[in-house]
Scaffold this motif. Sequence first.
Motif, PDB file in Angstrom:
ATOM      1  N   PRO A 125       0.813  -1.222   0.000  1.00 58.81           N
ATOM      2  CA  PRO A 125       0.000   0.000   0.000  1.00 58.81           C
ATOM      3  C   PRO A 125       0.843   1.266   0.000  1.00 58.81           C
ATOM      4  N   GLU A 126       2.098   1.148   0.431  1.00 63.21           N
ATOM      5  CA  GLU A 126       2.935   2.344   0.524  1.00 63.21           C
ATOM      6  C   GLU A 126       3.501   2.770  -0.826  1.00 63.21           C
ATOM      7  N   ASP A 127       3.408   1.902  -1.843  1.00 67.91           N
ATOM      8  CA  ASP A 127       3.954   2.256  -3.151  1.00 67.91           C
ATOM      9  C   ASP A 127       3.221   3.477  -3.693  1.00 67.91           C
ATOM     10  N   SER A 128       3.970   4.539  -3.974  1.00 66.38           N
ATOM     11  CA  SER A 128       3.360   5.787  -4.440  1.00 66.38           C
ATOM     12  C   SER A 128       3.472   5.897  -5.954  1.00 66.38           C
ATOM     13  N   ILE A 129       2.596   6.728  -6.513  1.00 71.74           N
ATOM     14  CA  ILE A 129       2.570   6.950  -7.956  1.00 71.74           C
ATOM     15  C   ILE A 129       3.181   8.312  -8.239  1.00 71.74           C
ATOM     16  N   ALA A 130       4.221   8.331  -9.053  1.00 75.29           N
ATOM     17  CA  ALA A 130       4.892   9.592  -9.390  1.00 75.29           C
ATOM     18  C   ALA A 130       4.188  10.264 -10.562  1.00 75.29           C
ATOM     19  N   TRP A 131       4.075  11.598 -10.472  1.00 78.85           N
ATOM     20  CA  TRP A 131       3.438  12.376 -11.537  1.00 78.85           C
ATOM     21  C   TRP A 131       4.460  13.330 -12.156  1.00 78.85           C
ATOM     22  N   PRO A 132       4.494  13.453 -13.467  1.00 75.60           N
ATOM     23  CA  PRO A 132       5.402  14.420 -14.099  1.00 75.60           C
ATOM     24  C   PRO A 132       4.774  15.816 -14.103  1.00 75.60           C
ATOM     25  N   ASP A 133       5.610  16.828 -14.334  1.00 76.07           N
ATOM     26  CA  ASP A 133       5.048  18.171 -14.499  1.00 76.07           C
ATOM     27  C   ASP A 133       4.640  18.367 -15.954  1.00 76.07           C
ATOM     28  N   LEU A 134       3.984  19.498 -16.235  1.00 73.12           N
ATOM     29  CA  LEU A 134       3.438  19.731 -17.571  1.00 73.12           C
ATOM     30  C   LEU A 134       4.541  19.865 -18.622  1.00 73.12           C
ATOM     31  N   GLU A 135       5.667  20.496 -18.244  1.00 70.50           N
ATOM     32  CA  GLU A 135       6.761  20.662 -19.200  1.00 70.50           C
ATOM     33  C   GLU A 135       7.314  19.306 -19.631  1.00 70.50           C
ATOM     34  N   SER A 136       7.478  18.403 -18.665  1.00 69.21           N
ATOM     35  CA  SER A 136       7.985  17.061 -18.994  1.00 69.21           C
ATOM     36  C   SER A 136       6.991  16.321 -19.894  1.00 69.21           C
ATOM     37  N   PHE A 137       5.704  16.540 -19.633  1.00 66.42           N
ATOM     38  CA  PHE A 137       4.678  15.881 -20.449  1.00 66.42           C
ATOM     39  C   PHE A 137       4.793  16.296 -21.911  1.00 66.42           C
ATOM     40  N   PHE A 138       4.931  17.606 -22.165  1.00 65.83           N
ATOM     41  CA  PHE A 138       5.009  18.078 -23.549  1.00 65.83           C
ATOM     42  C   PHE A 138       6.367  17.788 -24.182  1.00 65.83           C
ATOM     43  N   ALA A 139       7.407  17.652 -23.364  1.00 71.53           N
ATOM     44  CA  ALA A 139       8.751  17.428 -23.903  1.00 71.53           C
ATOM     45  C   ALA A 139       8.964  15.980 -24.328  1.00 71.53           C
ATOM     46  N   ASP A 140       8.331  15.036 -23.632  1.00 67.63           N
ATOM     47  CA  ASP A 140       8.559  13.609 -23.898  1.00 67.63           C
ATOM     48  C   ASP A 140       7.278  12.991 -24.472  1.00 67.63           C
ATOM     49  N   LYS A 141       7.318  12.617 -25.747  1.00 68.15           N
ATOM     50  CA  LYS A 141       6.136  12.045 -26.395  1.00 68.15           C
ATOM     51  C   LYS A 141       5.804  10.645 -25.881  1.00 68.15           C
ATOM     52  N   GLU A 142       6.775   9.973 -25.289  1.00 70.71           N
ATOM     53  CA  GLU A 142       6.548   8.611 -24.806  1.00 70.71           C
ATOM     54  C   GLU A 142       6.593   8.542 -23.284  1.00 70.71           C
ATOM     55  N   ILE A 143       6.219   9.621 -22.642  1.00 70.69           N
ATOM     56  CA  ILE A 143       6.262   9.671 -21.180  1.00 70.69           C
ATOM     57  C   ILE A 143       5.251   8.715 -20.545  1.00 70.69           C
ATOM     58  N   TRP A 144       4.221   8.346 -21.322  1.00 67.13           N
ATOM     59  CA  TRP A 144       3.189   7.441 -20.794  1.00 67.13           C
ATOM     60  C   TRP A 144       3.745   6.056 -20.481  1.00 67.13           C
ATOM     61  N   LYS A 145       4.911   5.712 -21.077  1.00 65.84           N
ATOM     62  CA  LYS A 145       5.484   4.394 -20.807  1.00 65.84           C
ATOM     63  C   LYS A 145       5.989   4.282 -19.368  1.00 65.84           C
ATOM     64  N   THR A 146       6.465   5.390 -18.806  1.00 63.94           N
ATOM     65  CA  THR A 146       6.925   5.391 -17.410  1.00 63.94           C
ATOM     66  C   THR A 146       5.856   5.907 -16.459  1.00 63.94           C
ATOM     67  N   HIS A 147       4.826   6.536 -16.999  1.00 59.32           N
ATOM     68  CA  HIS A 147       3.723   7.058 -16.187  1.00 59.32           C
ATOM     69  C   HIS A 147       2.408   6.575 -16.813  1.00 59.32           C
ATOM     70  N   PRO A 148       2.010   5.318 -16.557  1.00 57.91           N
ATOM     71  CA  PRO A 148       0.816   4.753 -17.210  1.00 57.91           C
ATOM     72  C   PRO A 148      -0.479   5.456 -16.835  1.00 57.91           C
ATOM     73  N   GLN A 149      -0.468   6.285 -15.739  1.00 53.02           N
ATOM     74  CA  GLN A 149      -1.686   7.015 -15.395  1.00 53.02           C
ATOM     75  C   GLN A 149      -2.015   8.100 -16.414  1.00 53.02           C
ATOM     76  N   LEU A 150      -1.048   8.425 -17.285  1.00 56.87           N
ATOM     77  CA  LEU A 150      -1.303   9.375 -18.373  1.00 56.87           C
ATOM     78  C   LEU A 150      -1.949   8.595 -19.529  1.00 56.87           C
ATOM     79  N   THR A 151      -3.204   8.334 -19.375  1.00 53.95           N
ATOM     80  CA  THR A 151      -3.950   7.511 -20.334  1.00 53.95           C
ATOM     81  C   THR A 151      -4.199   8.277 -21.628  1.00 53.95           C
ATOM     82  N   PRO A 152      -4.549   7.590 -22.722  1.00 56.89           N
ATOM     83  CA  PRO A 152      -4.839   8.301 -23.980  1.00 56.89           C
ATOM     84  C   PRO A 152      -5.898   9.393 -23.839  1.00 56.89           C
ATOM     85  N   PRO A 153      -7.049   9.149 -23.145  1.00 56.65           N
ATOM     86  CA  PRO A 153      -8.019  10.249 -23.002  1.00 56.65           C
ATOM     87  C   PRO A 153      -7.439  11.455 -22.257  1.00 56.65           C
ATOM     88  N   LEU A 154      -6.609  11.189 -21.215  1.00 56.10           N
ATOM     89  CA  LEU A 154      -6.021  12.298 -20.459  1.00 56.10           C
ATOM     90  C   LEU A 154      -4.994  13.048 -21.307  1.00 56.10           C
TER      91      LEU A 154
END
Length: 498
Positions: A125-154
């Motif tokens: 239960p202690e495992d936390s989910i890391a979130w990227p900032d907006l700049e990292s999101f726009f800079a890396d087109k494949e950021i969803w591979k390391t952050h699966p919570q960034l789903t296609p609809p999101l």
Amino acid sequence: MEANFFRFAVQELFDKVQGVRIEKVYMPGRDIYTLDMGKRGNLILACSRKQGFFTLSSTKPPNPSKPPAQAMRLRKHIKNRRILDMISMWPERRIFLRLFAADPVWLELDLVRGLSVVDDPGVSPEDSIAWPDLESFFADKEIWKTHPQLTPPLRQELTRRSPDEAGRLLQDLAAGRPEGFFICEKGPDRLGLSCFRITDSDTCREFDSALEACAAFAEPGLQSLLDAPIEKAREKEEKKKNRKLQKKMQQIQEDHKRLLEMTKLEDQGKIIQNNLYQLDPEQKTAGLRLKDHHGLEHELELDPGRTVRENMQWFFKRARKGKRGLEAVSRRKNELAGPELGSHQADASRQEKESRQAQSSDSRSDLHRKAHVFRSSDGYTILRAKNSRVAGDLLRKYASWFDYWLHSQDGPGAHTILKRRGREESVPERTLEEAAVLAALASFQKNEGRARIMCALVKDVKPVKGAAPGRVKVDRVYKSLVVEPDPDLEAGLKVDKS
């Protein structure tokens, strides 16, 4: 169900079912599970990569009379076990429920793969989910591979919004604050459950809680999933019927082709028949080179085990069988074209056949009352009127215009008809002489050593109006024959009435 929506929905679900006993497990359809939780309702899980969802419902979907093996295995491990704790792996849309037991038992609910029992979830239960900032999101087109919570609809929604709005949405979701709970639709398609408003949609219905949105989404979605196996089975059965139909139609086409070849054997039989007078009918040979009535030469393959006459008869027999077969094939084709149409056509065909048989029977009976029927040595039918009163009927009803009419010359006698199979057919000389002998035996010359018989085409023989029955006028004589009346021939060629 989008992963971020799943995060909030499973938390609401656990708040309702913690400490509740799982009474039984059902599988109403493929990849659909129902956990009966008594008074708390039924947890229904529909598994699918794109449209998977769950809902807590007071009603239970109908179940098959015989539970699947997977449902029986799950019952063995989780029946009557209480839910104690939950570990959520919401980015992957799966959770682990710890059940009360002497040894640790975990029930995995995976929105893609379904339910399974595991000894160790492999996460804490202690495992936390890391979130990227907006700049990292726009800079890396494949950021969803390391952050699966960034789903296609999101990801699509973040690119549609302004940087400020996209940044606030990303911060709110990272902090566990949803914009709301929505079912968004675009045209006739439902875009799914979402915890943020999809600005590209036509409509977005908002609900007070995630479970309320799940219930509204599940109502039509669950029914379509339950109907899918039925529809699939119906389509499978329809395809099976179509394959059978195509196979039968292919067989009919093959039969039609084969039977058509059989009917063509009649031509070979006729060629032999037309030339039989100049052949040895009892000869056995593997082949003959003969001319047809057009003068064209044909190479015929024969069965060396049969005589020439037997080969001719075999050709005719096979051709008749082929014609009967073509009629049967036509009926089969009509029956396959449509049950009702085929049934009507089959009835009509049967009635027509019975009518033809009755007419044929009546015709044969009437013919034998009016004429003596003979069969020549070469297989030709010869009719001889029993008296002058029926001579007119013999010419009108039972003779074709190209048949031969024979009668004693210069004196009284019986009208005799030699039936031909076609206007171009050449009748063997032996058959013509046999017909002349039969005409002579029923004439004033029957006791003489030699009799003169005239032969004409039926079209050249006309009844004389106002004259006594049997009186005719012959416009043109085809041939005159001189024959010896042989009483034994009459008995040998006579055809029985049956």
